[in-house]
Design a protein around this motif. Structure first.
Motif, PDB file in Angstrom:
ATOM      1  N   UNK A   1      19.166 -97.789 -39.816  1.00 42.75           N
ATOM      2  CA  UNK A   1      19.303 -99.344 -40.098  1.00 42.75           C
ATOM      3  C   UNK A   1      18.056-100.131 -40.108  1.00 42.75           C
ATOM      4  N   UNK A   2      16.841 -99.124 -39.869  1.00 43.40           N
ATOM      5  CA  UNK A   2      15.794-100.073 -40.109  1.00 43.40           C
ATOM      6  C   UNK A   2      14.923 -99.652 -41.481  1.00 43.40           C
ATOM      7  N   UNK A   3      15.659 -99.062 -42.361  1.00 45.40           N
ATOM      8  CA  UNK A   3      15.236 -98.627 -43.782  1.00 45.40           C
ATOM      9  C   UNK A   3      16.024 -99.332 -44.849  1.00 45.40           C
ATOM     10  N   UNK A   4      15.285 -99.367 -45.854  1.00 41.63           N
ATOM     11  CA  UNK A   4      16.194 -99.987 -47.061  1.00 41.63           C
ATOM     12  C   UNK A   4      16.737 -98.693 -47.895  1.00 41.63           C
ATOM     13  N   UNK A   5      17.865 -99.015 -48.385  1.00 44.88           N
ATOM     14  CA  UNK A   5      18.525 -97.792 -48.790  1.00 44.88           C
ATOM     15  C   UNK A   5      17.923 -96.706 -49.764  1.00 44.88           C
ATOM     16  N   UNK A   6      17.177 -97.353 -50.764  1.00 44.89           N
ATOM     17  CA  UNK A   6      16.594 -96.749 -51.723  1.00 44.89           C
ATOM     18  C   UNK A   6      15.400 -95.786 -50.977  1.00 44.89           C
ATOM     19  N   UNK A   7      14.732 -96.487 -50.069  1.00 48.54           N
ATOM     20  CA  UNK A   7      13.512 -95.769 -49.250  1.00 48.54           C
ATOM     21  C   UNK A   7      13.994 -94.583 -48.632  1.00 48.54           C
TER      22      UNK A   7
END
Length: 429
Positions: free
Chosen positions: A73-79
């Protein structure tokens, strides 16, 4: 989409609090070293890309990748997708390397060639997931020097080429496989290192006389130094490297997992005895302060065997470690600062006097003794020393220095002095 870390312009233009990133990496590492899920709230102001980028400089990126992926939840999907790809590739590669380590050790044993595995070759298997502990090479110690010919012949049959490094180490290479270093003496000393010849002899004898043990590790029977002596080696190795530049957070992780998994087999009184013999008690204590305060390591038993409280410089030590990374060349500016500071340590050992930044740089350029083979004529004929100085300076200027480097060194005099103060506080200088 996500740009690979090597192409990142991470946090350009941002004002970064180095310690903020350092402490966050350590906060993520602490549960990882225990096989637990991290519960860390990463502030929005923290660049996730820079966090990963910095973990690479400390060779803990797979531990950090795994930690971040446990908090999607603390990350962007592509990252997150990019981190997952990096991690899966790492697991495959490191698994292949582990199989090769076992294969080599078993092949040596089949030929009755006795070797001791140390550092990463053993330590990685103490981690909750061995694949997350990065190795640059495999370190093995040959207990009987008369077997070196048989060992080289075996490695050749296995497809390796070999060369003899300066000192007592034979290096074996095979394509893209992990390099294997076969030591015939447990050696710490290189030009610029903290340990002088007396300390080297002491440590060499410690490991020559170490009461070896054996453990079943990843499908092979590994011979090891005693856990006490091996634990002491971690600190002496770090003491060597910090005087030249750095050793990074990976080595802190090694200390923590060693105590967590083998602490009941370490004689801490003997550990401190070895530290005192070679003069790195204050340094070792400060490494343990960092492990205690930032990686939640219980050090009561360890310090209970010391019966003293060395001064605490852990905040400055964390800053220095973070800024330098594993090998002290996280940036070219840091590389130059560390070279100058390392020159001062070397000069102090050679002349027995304390050098500052400017005098250290001068001594590094014009040493009283030049040990490299290419300048050996000056060792045999002292009258040729000025010729060797000129030879060395030309090699340095045209071989490794950039015009801007001289300006950087002048501008960073205070940084060199700051680093020398830390080394002095840690009683390494």
């Amino acid at each position: 989409g996500f740009v690979p870390f090597c192409a990142l312009s991470a946090a350009k233009g941002m004002v970064i609090n180095m310690n903020e990133y350092a402490k966050l990496i350590l906060e993520l590492l602490s549960p990882q070293l225990r096989g637990r899920k991290p519960h860390v709230n990463i502030p929005d102001s923290i660049s996730r890309e820079k966090l990963y980028h910095d973990s690479v400089a400390h060779q803990v990126q797979f531990l950090i990748c795994d930690a971040l992926l446990k908090m999607p939840s603390q990350l962007e999907a592509d990252f997150a997708d990019a981190l997952n790809e990096i991690l899966m590739t790492a697991v495959v590669r490191e698994t292949q390397r582990e199989h090769e380590i076992s294969h080599v050790i078993n092949a040596l044993a089949a030929e009755n060639i006795d070797v001791v595995a140390f550092k990463g070759a053993y330590l990685k298997f103490l981690y909750p997931l061995s694949q997350y502990r990065i190795m640059g090479d495999v370190d093995l110690f040959l207990t009987d020097i008369s077997q070196i010919g048989n060992a080289c012949a075996l490695f050749e049959r296995l497809g390796y080429t070999w060369s003899k490094e300066e000192g007592e180490t034979y290096c074996f290479r095979r394509g893209d496989d992990i390099p294997i270093d076969l030591h015939t003496y447990v050696k710490f000393v290189e030009e610029g290192h903290f340990f002088d010849e007396k300390n080297q002899r002491i440590l060499g004898e410690v490991f020559r006389l170490s009461e070896c043990i054996t453990e079943d590790v990843d499908g092979c029977r590994m011979k090891l130094f005693s856990h006490t002596d091996h634990f002491a080696h971690l600190f002496s190795h770090m003491a060597c490297h910090i005087t030249l530049g750095g050793f990074g957070f990976r080595q802190l992780c090694d200390v923590v997992v060693y105590v967590l998994t083998r602490g009941d087999r370490i004689d801490y009184s003997r550990f401190w005895h070895i530290c005192k013999l070679t003069g790195y008690t204050t340094f070792a204590a400060n490494i343990l302060y960092v492990c205690r305060d930032y990686l939640a390591l219980d050090t009561d038993e360890i310090f209970g065997a010391l019966n003293s409280s060395p001064p605490n410089f852990s905040e400055a030590l964390i800053d220095d470690m973070y800024e330098n990374g594993v090998f002290g060349y996280k940036s070219r500016e840091k590389l130059l600062i560390n070279k100058a500071a390392g020159g001062a340590v070397r000069a102090n050992k050679e002349k027995g006097s304390r050098f500052g930044a400017v005098s250290a740089m001068l001594h590094a350029a014009f040493p009283l003794y030049i040990k490299q083979e290419k300048y050996a004529y000056a060792m045999h004929h002292r009258i040729l020393l000025p010729v060797a100085w000129a030879h060395r300076l030309i090699d340095f200027v045209f071989g490794r220095m950039r015009p801007s480097d001289f300006k950087t060194l002048i501008e960073q005099k205070n940084s060199v002095d700051k680093r020398l103060k830390l080394l002095a506080d840690l009683e390494l200088y």
